[in-house]
Design an enzyme around this catalytic site. Structure first.
Site, mmCIF file in Angstrom:
data_model
loop_
_atom_site.group_PDB
_atom_site.id
_atom_site.type_symbol
_atom_site.label_atom_id
_atom_site.label_comp_id
_atom_site.label_asym_id
_atom_site.label_seq_id
_atom_site.Cartn_x
_atom_site.Cartn_y
_atom_site.Cartn_z
ATOM 1 N N HIS A 264 63.605 91.550 -70.932
ATOM 2 C CA HIS A 264 63.188 91.723 -69.534
ATOM 3 C C HIS A 264 62.261 90.578 -69.100
ATOM 4 O O HIS A 264 62.553 89.868 -68.134
ATOM 5 C CB HIS A 264 62.478 93.074 -69.384
ATOM 6 C CG HIS A 264 62.055 93.366 -67.981
ATOM 7 N ND1 HIS A 264 62.791 94.168 -67.140
ATOM 8 C CD2 HIS A 264 60.994 92.943 -67.257
ATOM 9 C CE1 HIS A 264 62.185 94.221 -65.966
ATOM 10 N NE2 HIS A 264 61.084 93.488 -66.009
ATOM 11 N N GLU A 265 61.159 90.415 -69.827
ATOM 12 C CA GLU A 265 60.217 89.366 -69.449
ATOM 13 C C GLU A 265 60.863 87.988 -69.627
ATOM 14 O O GLU A 265 60.604 87.069 -68.847
ATOM 15 C CB GLU A 265 58.916 89.470 -70.258
ATOM 16 C CG GLU A 265 58.166 90.795 -70.080
ATOM 17 C CD GLU A 265 57.871 91.174 -68.633
ATOM 18 O OE1 GLU A 265 57.718 90.270 -67.796
ATOM 19 O OE2 GLU A 265 57.823 92.393 -68.346
ATOM 20 N N HIS A 268 62.693 87.145 -66.492
ATOM 21 C CA HIS A 268 61.786 86.625 -65.455
ATOM 22 C C HIS A 268 61.433 85.168 -65.749
ATOM 23 O O HIS A 268 61.400 84.326 -64.858
ATOM 24 C CB HIS A 268 60.475 87.422 -65.454
ATOM 25 C CG HIS A 268 60.572 88.770 -64.793
ATOM 26 N ND1 HIS A 268 60.957 88.921 -63.480
ATOM 27 C CD2 HIS A 268 60.301 90.020 -65.242
ATOM 28 C CE1 HIS A 268 60.925 90.214 -63.160
ATOM 29 N NE2 HIS A 268 60.533 90.901 -64.211
ATOM 30 N N GLU A 294 63.317 90.565 -60.154
ATOM 31 C CA GLU A 294 63.691 91.695 -61.009
ATOM 32 C C GLU A 294 65.187 91.668 -61.332
ATOM 33 O O GLU A 294 65.601 92.084 -62.412
ATOM 34 C CB GLU A 294 63.286 93.004 -60.321
ATOM 35 C CG GLU A 294 63.256 94.212 -61.226
ATOM 36 C CD GLU A 294 62.196 94.149 -62.334
ATOM 37 O OE1 GLU A 294 61.380 93.205 -62.328
ATOM 38 O OE2 GLU A 294 62.205 95.035 -63.199
HETATM 39 ZN ZN ZN Z 1 60.135 92.947 -64.214
#
Ligand code: ZN
Length: 500
Positions: A264-265, A268, A294
């Site tokens: 997830h990170e 980003h 996101e």
């Molecule tokens: Zn996020």
């Protein structure tokens, strides 16, 4: 030197101050001892004030007006026009907020964050309540300064989702919720049972960390331009496109959560590392909205990372690393276990289906708080009631309820919708990538992520915030944010997992 060049030079200094503040804020969450809190609050407030003063002054106002003449007639495809527009937008936004309010907000959020940490560890909302009341008051002051027609929520939402209004979010969420409820019900009523005991056994923390580093490297996260540190609530932060840091948390009995946290990170961070180099030191660096950001994290965490081909590829390595924990488990069983759908307390641990119900709940609560229909002191009760009603979950205490998220303590009101909108966009973007790359599935199944990353780089990342989110979504998908592709994706995926 043209006026636009002068504008760029001046705004580069503002970006320097903002990114220096980001370093202090990153340190505050990753390393700072509690004793540093009040001085750090002062330091961040001072930097906030300096960047405000550098941006909002009569010289800047004149410069913007002069630069406007130089870009007149150019469209959003022109870098120069986009730069002027972003600068003007920043100026308009901050000119309306007095420097004194910026400083009060900055100080109040630093202190509120400290209280939130304490309240959460003691599971006692009362500790945080006065700080949240203060923050809400300051947010309302800011909304008034920014101006609005329909709802004070609109200008707050606009800080994260430029040009979007509360009523539009409500319409999208209404359609989304209507589509989610029958999927949740079908899984609850007719779904097959899935084993997940092996996810909850103890996984050595150092090995978890090593595996997350492997995953980050595999998806293309550049460690020469970043690093991963441990925090209680993971986030990604950018100091320049040459230094984009991810954070993660490691818990003995929740190893998978650190794996998906890294993806997830990492998603980003790939966005931030992929912005055009010449946009880096100015207002076009960084992602264009919370939702688009996101969409990038969800692409890697969910669409790629929670797919069967991903675990078919990675499970042997995982099993080798954790042979006691995963003895006798197959890749397919592991994949099903990390996709279990069910009511849960914690948003960041929620599955792809119920996750959006967590967001819709926060959106409804935020709008009620901001529009004055809900008092801060009643938050825990209302939170718990809504959790029961929309997710069928009985909240045990404040820590797993209303105190679970860091956002309000940081003064982020209007931020949550971007999470769900990002989920919708991730599927819309991915479908476009599939159409453009004929062998995409084969590439991903072989653990080759470069082709997807290259597509994201060229269609999304490189542009930074040159295009508004509306323009970018239009350019990539030919339309606007739409819940239908996401709902179709869920039906197909969970039909396969649960046999419904
Ligand atoms: Zn996020």
């Amino acid at each position: 030197m043209t006026k636009l060049e002068e504008l760029k030079a001046k705004s580069a200094e503002i970006v320097d101050v903002q990114r220096a503040a980001a370093v202090l804020s990153w340190d505050q969450h990753a390393f700072m001892p509690v004793g540093g809190a009040s001085a750090r609050a002062e330091q961040l407030a001072t930097l906030g004030k300096i960047s405000h003063q550098l941006l909002v002054n009569s010289e800047m106002e004149k410069l913007l007006a002069a630069a406007k003449l130089e870009v007149e007639g150019m469209g959003p495809d022109s870098d120069d026009f986009a730069y002027w527009r972003a600068a003007q937008r920043n100026y308009d936004r901050f000119a309306k907020i007095p420097a004194d309010l910026v400083a009060r907000l900055s100080k109040a959020t630093s202190l509120a964050n400290e209280k939130w940490v304490d309240a959460r560890s003691k599971s006692d909302f009362a500790i945080f309540q006065p700080n949240l009341e203060e923050l809400l008051g300051l947010q309302l002051e800011m909304a008034k300064d920014l101006g609005y027609q329909d709802s004070p929520y609109d200008p707050l939402l606009d800080l994260y989702e430029p040009d979007m209004k509360a009523h539009q979010v409500r319409a999208i969420f209404t359609e989304l919720k209507a589509g989610l409820v029958p999927i949740v019900a079908a899984i609850a009523n007719g779904g097959r049972q899935i084993q997940k005991g092996f996810l909850m056994t103890e996984y050595e923390l150092a090995d978890q960390e090593a595996f997350t580093l492997e995953l980050l490297k595999a998806i293309g996260y550049d460690f020469r331009r970043g690093r991963q540190d441990k925090v209680p609530h993971p986030f990604t932060t950018t100091f320049s496109s040459g230094d984009v840091r991810v954070t993660n948390r490691f818990m003995l009995n929740r190893a998978a959560s650190s794996f998906f946290g890294a993806l997830h990170e990492g998603g980003h961070a790939l966005y931030e590392q992929g912005v055009r180099a010449d946009f880096d030191h100015g207002f076009l660096g960084g992602g264009t909205s919370t939702a688009v950001h996101e969409s990038q994290s969800r692409t890697w965490e969910n669409i790629v990372g929670r797919s069967l081909p991903f675990w078919t590829h990675w499970f042997p390595a995982l099993q080798k690393r954790f042979e006691n924990q995963l003895r006798g488990v197959t890749a397919e069983e592991y994949w099903k276990a990390v996709n279990i759908v069910g009511p849960s307390a914690i948003r960041v641990e929620a599955d792809e289906v119920t996750y959006n119900l967590h967001i819709i709940l926060r959106f409804e609560i935020e709008v009620d708080l901001v529009e004055g229909r809900l008092a801060v002191k009643d938050l825990p009760q209302v939170w718990n009631a809504k959790m029961k009603e929309s997710l069928g979950y009985e909240v045990k205490d404040d820590a797993e309820g209303v105190l679970q998220d860091v956002h309000w303590s940081m003064g982020y009101f209007g931020y949550f919708p971007g999470y769900a909108l990002g989920n919708l966009l991730s599927v819309q973007f991915y479908q476009r990538a599939q159409a453009d790359i004929p062998n995409l599935s084969e590439q991903l199944a072989d653990g080759h992520y470069q082709v997807l990353l290259a597509w994201l780089r060229s269609n999304i990342h490189q542009h930074g915030s040159k295009y508004t989110p509306t323009e970018l979504v239009q350019r990539v998908t030919g339309g606007e944010i739409d819940p239908k592709p996401f709902l179709a994706y869920l039906k197909e995926k969970y039909g396969q997992i649960y046999g419904i």
